[in-house]
Design a protein around this motif. Structure first.
Motif: not given
Length: 288
Positions: A185-210
């Motif tokens: 589920l693409n949570g609204i808080t999830r979207e805000v966190v990704i937005e925050c990360a980009r605001d802070l200049g942090l690298f974000v990647r959506e990827t399968p995780l083991t």
């Protein structure tokens, strides 16, 4: 024609609307929201997802202005400035619940423990993970994890997906990683966190995780409307390597709170408005 009589504690219920609602073989859709200082955070985004959930389920949802009015009426009746809101559409009725979901403040300092569930998250082809419905069969079957705060679900390929009611993030070598939205589920808080990360200049990647990658994370945290950003201390007994909460998690928490404060500013008191107006008014020239 089939007619029913409904009983509660041996007494017949005569409210026909309630009887119809109980007799409906319909799926319900819902949305969870947060109220800060009398303002619903990311209201438009939540309503958009609410409408999308209904559309996916073939439900004719009332128009957005009708939904907004229902929430506003409930907020006026409730009277609180802060709280948790759940809006549900079921049997052609809009239900708005308002209250509090309190969490122990200590968990934000110590982090929480996760366990991997033996139940597997269905593939996107089997169920629409993006639709928020009242069907929580998997979460109910999994139950509450013994000796841990929350379950972490894997998909059929054994990749990490999400918790029962929240999204999962981890940090590795300064990068923020999270499972792709197609499988969670693409949570609204999830979207805000990704937005925050980009605001802070942090690298974000959506990827399968083991699980191996999650076991070796530098930091990890969960997100949802109620938790906001909740640090994770361990997964299946393996402790997260960095201090909890980690430095990047703390940056995201601070950024999230700044966005809440900007969007949901507390209303000014009358005395503050008068002082502000006085400061902004041109000075009067005293005449002799």
């Amino acid at each position: 024609m089939i007619t029913f009589k409904c009983y509660l504690d041996g007494k017949e219920i005569t409210d026909q609307n309630l009887i119809r609602a109980l007799n409906q073989n319909e799926i319900s859709v819902f949305e969870s929201l947060r109220l800060y200082n009398g303002t619903v955070f990311r209201f438009n985004e939540h309503l958009k997802r609410f409408a999308e959930s209904a559309r996916s389920c073939g439900i004719d949802l009332p128009a957005i202005p009708v939904l907004i009015a229902a929430v506003q009426k409930a907020l006026k009746a409730h009277g609180g400035a802060d709280g948790f809101i759940r809006i549900t559409f079921h049997a052609e009725k809009i239900f708005v619940m308002i209250g509090e979901r309190k969490h122990n403040p200590a968990i934000y300092k110590t982090g929480v423990d996760l366990k991997t569930s033996s139940f597997r998250m269905p593939s996107p082809g089997e169920t629409d993970v993006q639709a928020k419905t009242g069907n929580y069969r998997l979460q109910l079957l999994a139950g509450k994890p013994e000796g841990a705060y929350e379950w972490l679900f894997l998909d059929e390929s054994h990749f990490v997906t999400e918790a029962r009611v929240g999204n999962f993030f981890m940090v590795k070598k300064g990068s923020i990683l999270t499972p792709p939205a197609v499988s969670v589920l693409n949570g609204i808080t999830r979207e805000v966190v990704i937005e925050c990360a980009r605001d802070l200049g942090l690298f974000v990647r959506e990827t399968p995780l083991t699980r191996h990658e999650a076991f070796n994370a530098d930091e990890a945290f969960l997100t949802n409307t109620s938790w906001e950003i909740l640090p994770v201390r361990s997964l299946d007994g393996r402790l997260i390597q960095a201090p909890v909460p980690g430095p990047i998690t703390l940056k995201l928490i601070n950024c999230f709170h700044r966005k809440v404060n900007i969007t949901c500013r507390p209303p000014k008191k009358v005395s503050e408005i008068r002082k502000s107006n006085a400061r902004s008014s041109p000075s009067r020239i005293k005449k002799d």
